[in-house]
Scaffold this motif. Structure first.
Motif, PDB file in Angstrom:
ATOM      1  N   VAL A   1     -18.313  11.876  -8.627  1.00 36.33           N
ATOM      2  CA  VAL A   1     -18.230  12.782  -7.477  1.00 36.33           C
ATOM      3  C   VAL A   1     -19.632  13.239  -7.100  1.00 36.33           C
ATOM      4  N   PRO A   2     -19.817  13.732  -5.877  1.00 37.44           N
ATOM      5  CA  PRO A   2     -21.125  14.274  -5.482  1.00 37.44           C
ATOM      6  C   PRO A   2     -21.572  15.390  -6.429  1.00 37.44           C
ATOM      7  N   ARG A   3     -22.882  15.549  -6.565  1.00 33.38           N
ATOM      8  CA  ARG A   3     -23.420  16.536  -7.491  1.00 33.38           C
ATOM      9  C   ARG A   3     -22.965  17.955  -7.174  1.00 33.38           C
ATOM     10  N   CYS A   4     -22.858  18.293  -5.893  1.00 34.36           N
ATOM     11  CA  CYS A   4     -22.439  19.644  -5.529  1.00 34.36           C
ATOM     12  C   CYS A   4     -21.037  19.955  -6.045  1.00 34.36           C
ATOM     13  N   VAL A   5     -20.176  18.940  -6.025  1.00 36.45           N
ATOM     14  CA  VAL A   5     -18.802  19.112  -6.514  1.00 36.45           C
ATOM     15  C   VAL A   5     -18.817  19.320  -8.019  1.00 36.45           C
ATOM     16  N   ASP A   6     -19.576  18.503  -8.714  1.00 37.20           N
ATOM     17  CA  ASP A   6     -19.661  18.573 -10.170  1.00 37.20           C
ATOM     18  C   ASP A   6     -20.264  19.892 -10.640  1.00 37.20           C
ATOM     19  N   ALA A   7     -21.177  20.458  -9.829  1.00 34.95           N
ATOM     20  CA  ALA A   7     -21.896  21.672 -10.238  1.00 34.95           C
ATOM     21  C   ALA A   7     -21.117  22.955  -9.991  1.00 34.95           C
ATOM     22  N   CYS A   8     -20.057  22.902  -9.198  1.00 32.04           N
ATOM     23  CA  CYS A   8     -19.339  24.127  -8.820  1.00 32.04           C
ATOM     24  C   CYS A   8     -18.432  24.600  -9.949  1.00 32.04           C
ATOM     25  N   ALA A   9     -18.790  25.712 -10.556  1.00 33.08           N
ATOM     26  CA  ALA A   9     -18.041  26.241 -11.703  1.00 33.08           C
ATOM     27  C   ALA A   9     -16.664  26.759 -11.308  1.00 33.08           C
ATOM     28  N   HIS A  10     -16.486  27.108 -10.037  1.00 34.71           N
ATOM     29  CA  HIS A  10     -15.223  27.693  -9.590  1.00 34.71           C
ATOM     30  C   HIS A  10     -14.330  26.693  -8.873  1.00 34.71           C
ATOM     31  N   GLU A  11     -14.750  25.435  -8.842  1.00 32.90           N
ATOM     32  CA  GLU A  11     -14.000  24.370  -8.158  1.00 32.90           C
ATOM     33  C   GLU A  11     -13.732  24.732  -6.703  1.00 32.90           C
ATOM     34  N   ALA A  12     -14.724  25.360  -6.101  1.00 27.89           N
ATOM     35  CA  ALA A  12     -14.603  25.714  -4.681  1.00 27.89           C
ATOM     36  C   ALA A  12     -14.806  24.506  -3.782  1.00 27.89           C
ATOM     37  N   ILE A  13     -15.471  23.476  -4.290  1.00 28.66           N
ATOM     38  CA  ILE A  13     -15.733  22.263  -3.513  1.00 28.66           C
ATOM     39  C   ILE A  13     -14.979  21.107  -4.146  1.00 28.66           C
ATOM     40  N   LYS A  14     -14.094  20.508  -3.379  1.00 29.73           N
ATOM     41  CA  LYS A  14     -13.341  19.344  -3.851  1.00 29.73           C
ATOM     42  C   LYS A  14     -13.724  18.129  -3.006  1.00 29.73           C
ATOM     43  N   PHE A  15     -13.680  16.967  -3.616  1.00 30.75           N
ATOM     44  CA  PHE A  15     -14.007  15.714  -2.938  1.00 30.75           C
ATOM     45  C   PHE A  15     -13.033  14.654  -3.420  1.00 30.75           C
TER      46      PHE A  15
END
Length: 270
Positions: free
Chosen positions: A138-152
């Motif tokens: 997955v994109p790095r931003c998705v992987d880095a989000c501790a709250h799972e606010a970004i899904k891909f």
């Protein structure tokens, strides 16, 4: 087809996604998808921080923003020699070789998601971390989000969330593939009190009316005398306040083009 779904209500404003994007792209060459991102000036993933209202009625919105990977992308139309293209999975890519000198692409994006790299003489933006997606990641931003606010993921897999989401500036007709949940919109808030006793009034009935659509919402002042009407769209509103033993009051013209704190409203005893 790939999509992003971002839940604004889960975003704490930690900036991890923004920092992770920098870490993945600054000084790193991911040809054929992207040349190195400059250390400063570019935010392919950016947290937009917006303060709504005024003290003491304030809410802070954190909104992760990136290239919208539009189905009908304006940057593709503005590009020469096929310098911008859409992959089969829906990710929109600027070819770093073909796009050299094409500074017009920066202005072509109505979302402000394309940046100009002066040193390399190329436009750049989020690639959806296509180099990682090709490896099944997955994109790095998705992987880095501790709250799972970004899904891909695949549009079909995220269909239930998409059905409850909205896109930025749908009136443009570009059909973005980045969806947002729980966008706060604007609010109208205030509090009511008795000026004689100098005490707050709990349980007052407050009704907000949209003068253009005819919609109305009713709430009651809480045990602090406060009231809130949230997730409002811009427009003209009026407010009615009623409480047993007090004269009703009305505020007939409330222009909502940003969040509004009406302050402390006094009720006169009958």
């Amino acid at each position: 087809m790939k999509v992003f779904v971002i839940d604004v209500a889960k975003c704490s404003g930690c900036y991890s996604c923004q920092l992770a994007c920098k870490n993945e792209h600054v000084g790193k060459d991911w040809t054929p998808y992207a040349k190195p991102q400059p250390q400063t000036g570019h935010f392919w993933m950016k947290i937009k921080e917006t303060e709504h209202g005024s003290i003491p009625k304030v809410k802070v919105e954190y909104r992760p923003t990136l290239c919208m990977h539009c189905d009908d992308a304006s940057c593709i139309k503005a590009a020469k020699d096929g310098a911008v293209y859409r992959r089969k999975d829906g990710l929109v890519i600027i070819d770093p070789e073909k796009a050299k000198g094409q500074k017009q692409l920066v202005e072509a994006c109505p979302y402000g998601a394309i940046y100009w790299n002066e040193e390399l003489n190329i436009p750049q933006k989020c690639t959806g971390c296509a180099h990682l997606v090709d490896e099944g990641e997955v994109p790095r931003c998705v992987d880095a989000c501790a709250h799972e606010a970004i899904k891909f993921g695949e549009e079909e897999e995220l269909a239930d969330l998409i059905a409850k989401a909205e896109v930025m500036q749908p009136e443009l007709g570009l059909r973005p593939r980045v969806y947002y949940l729980n966008l706060p919109g604007f609010f109208v808030a205030g509090d009511v009190y008795d000026p004689v006793s100098d005490e707050i009034i709990e349980g007052a009935e407050i009704t907000l009316n949209n003068k253009q659509t005819g919609e109305s919402w009713t709430t009651k002042s809480d045990d602090f005398g406060d009231f809130w009407f949230k997730r409002l769209k811009s427009g003209q509103y009026s407010l009615d306040i009623k409480m047993s033993g007090y004269k009703p009051i009305q505020i007939s013209d409330i222009a909502v083009d940003k969040s509004v704190n009406l302050g402390s409203l006094s009720l006169e005893r009958e």
